[in-house]
Design a protein around this motif. Sequence first.
Motif, short mmCIF file in Angstrom:
data_model
loop_
_atom_site.label_atom_id
_atom_site.label_comp_id
_atom_site.label_asym_id
_atom_site.label_seq_id
_atom_site.Cartn_x
_atom_site.Cartn_y
_atom_site.Cartn_z
N LEU A 39 -32.80 -23.50 28.85
CA LEU A 39 -33.24 -24.22 30.04
C LEU A 39 -34.72 -23.94 30.22
O LEU A 39 -35.14 -22.78 30.24
N ILE A 40 -35.51 -24.99 30.33
CA ILE A 40 -36.94 -24.81 30.53
C ILE A 40 -37.40 -25.51 31.80
O ILE A 40 -36.85 -26.55 32.19
N LYS A 41 -38.37 -24.89 32.44
CA LYS A 41 -39.05 -25.53 33.57
C LYS A 41 -40.22 -26.30 32.99
O LYS A 41 -41.11 -25.72 32.36
N ILE A 42 -40.21 -27.62 33.15
CA ILE A 42 -41.28 -28.46 32.62
C ILE A 42 -42.50 -28.33 33.53
O ILE A 42 -42.40 -28.49 34.75
N HIS A 43 -43.64 -28.04 32.94
CA HIS A 43 -44.89 -27.96 33.70
C HIS A 43 -45.77 -29.20 33.48
O HIS A 43 -46.51 -29.58 34.40
N GLY B 164 -43.41 -26.32 28.69
CA GLY B 164 -42.84 -25.64 29.84
C GLY B 164 -42.57 -24.18 29.56
O GLY B 164 -43.07 -23.60 28.59
N GLU B 165 -41.74 -23.61 30.42
CA GLU B 165 -41.45 -22.19 30.38
C GLU B 165 -39.94 -21.97 30.32
O GLU B 165 -39.18 -22.60 31.07
N VAL B 166 -39.50 -21.11 29.43
CA VAL B 166 -38.08 -20.80 29.31
C VAL B 166 -37.65 -19.98 30.53
O VAL B 166 -38.27 -18.96 30.86
N ILE B 167 -36.60 -20.45 31.22
CA ILE B 167 -36.11 -19.69 32.37
C ILE B 167 -34.66 -19.23 32.17
O ILE B 167 -34.17 -18.41 32.94
N GLN B 168 -33.99 -19.74 31.15
CA GLN B 168 -32.62 -19.28 30.86
C GLN B 168 -32.28 -19.64 29.41
O GLN B 168 -32.68 -20.69 28.91
N PHE C 109 -36.17 -16.79 21.29
CA PHE C 109 -36.72 -17.19 22.59
C PHE C 109 -36.10 -16.33 23.69
O PHE C 109 -34.94 -15.93 23.61
N GLU C 110 -36.90 -16.08 24.72
CA GLU C 110 -36.41 -15.33 25.86
C GLU C 110 -37.06 -15.84 27.12
O GLU C 110 -38.04 -16.61 27.08
N LYS C 111 -36.51 -15.45 28.26
CA LYS C 111 -37.03 -15.88 29.54
C LYS C 111 -38.52 -15.54 29.65
O LYS C 111 -38.94 -14.44 29.31
N GLY C 112 -39.31 -16.51 30.12
CA GLY C 112 -40.74 -16.32 30.28
C GLY C 112 -41.59 -16.87 29.16
O GLY C 112 -42.81 -17.02 29.31
N ALA D 265 -35.34 -29.12 32.12
CA ALA D 265 -34.65 -29.76 31.01
C ALA D 265 -33.89 -28.72 30.22
O ALA D 265 -34.34 -27.57 30.06
N VAL D 266 -32.73 -29.12 29.73
CA VAL D 266 -31.99 -28.31 28.75
C VAL D 266 -32.27 -28.91 27.38
O VAL D 266 -32.10 -30.10 27.17
#
Length: 375
Positions: free
Chosen positions: A39-43, A73-77, A85-88, A152-153
């Motif tokens: 799961l990423i937060k799109i910036h 974006g940034e990985v949040i989960q 890959f990891e959070k952040g 987005a996933v």
Amino acid sequence: MKTRAAVLYEMGSEQPYSQSQPLKVEELELDEPRAHEVLIKIHAAGLCHSDLSVINGSRPRPMPMALGHEAAGEVIQTGSDVLGFEKGDHVVCVFIPSCGHCIPCREGRPALCENGAESNEKGEMLEGGIRLSNNQGEVHHHLGVSGFAEYAVVSENSIVKIDKEIPFERAAVFGCAVITGIGAVMNTAQIRPGSNVAIVGLGGIGLNAIIGARLAGANEIIALDINENKFDIAKELGATAVFNSKDEDIVDKIKSYVDGGVEYAFETAGVTPAMETAYAITKRGGTTVTTGLPDPSQQFAFPQVTLAAEERTIKGSYVGSCVPDRDIPRFTNLYQKGRLNIDPLISKTLTLDEINEGFDELANGDAGRIIIKMN
């Protein structure tokens, strides 16, 4: 979880899109990531002709669909079994997920991944199925990304990790425009230093092809477009000459400027007249490369005898023949060192709610790369 996203319900809306509003920005339900998904937060996300071709119907896709494929974006989960890959982590999305198992992937050609192409055609995730929905049912994914959204996933095979110092609104374009344009020059054509090069079409991909030709040591870098407003930025990026491709005698002008034509010509506009011009200005023994994705009904005709008698080559280039895990870090490193200047490409930054107006500018040929910056 909930996410706001730009959803297309019907292809073929008429311009101006600011009035017809083909993209509806609305709240969707987004499932949690499954195995091998994040799961990423799109910036930030870029507006591309590949998105526009779905809106106008020249690249039919299943509807409804949440559009957008060039994003950062940034990985949040992370889901289960995710490696690397990891959070952040900051990431760039890639619109061809590569399974790693089909024959093209095993041959080192992930842009031609058979399973990725199949899932993209269906509007599904590489791992199968759909993660987006609303009260009317499922909403299809666009090229495994659906990046015109707050969240987005995506498959772990659809992202590449980048340095956190790179601004998201710059990072986004590396997922499509940069790798497609520069990759066509450096990977597909593999131009020789000192060659004469022409680029027909000065959208985001064509402008990046200019950057690629300069990086590769081209001699003459000739930029052609029907919109002369693009000429200044083309010269800023490295074009040594500019021509209006609508000129009736354009072929003679190019062959006069560079005796006999160019060794490499790149068609990046996605229209048949541009391909015809690119082929006509390629010299004997030269190579014509196309990155464009015209309407499937369009046909390109040429004198067949020239292929053998003049030892011509015609090549297609999809995603710049790139290996994303290899090429995106290379190109972002060059950007950070000041040797790959993409800043002039960014013509405007808009909000998600202004996305239809942005596609009007893109369709009219008035923009380089328009970036949607999420709140």
